[in-house]
Design an enzyme around this catalytic site. Sequence first.
Site, mmCIF file in Angstrom:
data_model
loop_
_atom_site.group_PDB
_atom_site.id
_atom_site.type_symbol
_atom_site.label_atom_id
_atom_site.label_comp_id
_atom_site.label_asym_id
_atom_site.label_seq_id
_atom_site.Cartn_x
_atom_site.Cartn_y
_atom_site.Cartn_z
ATOM 1 N N HIS A 63 -6.993 -20.164 -33.409
ATOM 2 C CA HIS A 63 -8.435 -20.066 -33.175
ATOM 3 C C HIS A 63 -8.734 -20.340 -31.707
ATOM 4 C CE1 HIS A 63 -9.109 -20.184 -37.536
ATOM 5 N NE2 HIS A 63 -8.263 -21.202 -37.570
ATOM 6 N N CYS A 119 -15.419 -18.988 -32.447
ATOM 7 C CA CYS A 119 -13.999 -18.662 -32.347
ATOM 8 C C CYS A 119 -13.926 -17.154 -32.120
ATOM 9 C CB CYS A 119 -13.301 -19.056 -33.644
ATOM 10 S SG CYS A 119 -11.673 -18.315 -33.840
ATOM 11 N N HIS A 122 -12.564 -14.886 -34.972
ATOM 12 C CA HIS A 122 -13.250 -15.005 -36.260
ATOM 13 C C HIS A 122 -14.770 -15.107 -36.119
ATOM 14 C CE1 HIS A 122 -9.104 -16.814 -37.043
ATOM 15 N NE2 HIS A 122 -9.118 -15.591 -37.544
ATOM 16 N N MET A 127 -17.299 -17.819 -37.886
ATOM 17 C CA MET A 127 -16.695 -19.084 -37.430
ATOM 18 C C MET A 127 -17.411 -19.522 -36.152
ATOM 19 S SD MET A 127 -12.694 -20.096 -36.993
ATOM 20 C CE MET A 127 -12.239 -21.778 -36.551
HETATM 21 CU CU LIG Z 1 -10.886 -18.777 -35.770
#
Ligand SMILES: [Cu+2]
Length: 135
Positions: A63, A119, A122, A127
């Site tokens: 991440h 992130c 994501h 996220m």
């Molecule tokens: Cu992530």
Amino acid sequence: MKMAALSMVLVLMFGACGSDEGQVETVRTDEVDMAAGQVFDPSGAQVQVGDTVTFVNTSKEAHTVTAYGSELPAGAPYFASGGATSESEAREDLTGGLIREGESYSFTFTETGTYRYFCIPHEGAGMKGTIVVEE
Ligand SMILES: [Cu+2]
């Protein structure tokens, strides 16, 4: 008397789940996990100015912690894992900001305000997180 107590409870309940856009549920903590399910946990963290927040990857995926550059409090420095100095720089160098399983990234918040971050891989999955830095 009983009715009064009941309305009080209702007011508190509605207050707690108000869906104001600017309202962020925060937990007082200086550790945020990048957890399984592609989430920051807690997604809302509250710290005091000068505190260092550590983002720990407790999941199997890699991440990033990447600030939304246009939403920084006035005078606040940009932050991103990997050390990018702007959001566009971070987005262009995705691998440079990756935090792998068991690794962490720390940032010290020197300005009060609300910081939103995400992130990169994501972001589309939602996220995202918020850090609220209080005086
Ligand atoms: Cu992530």
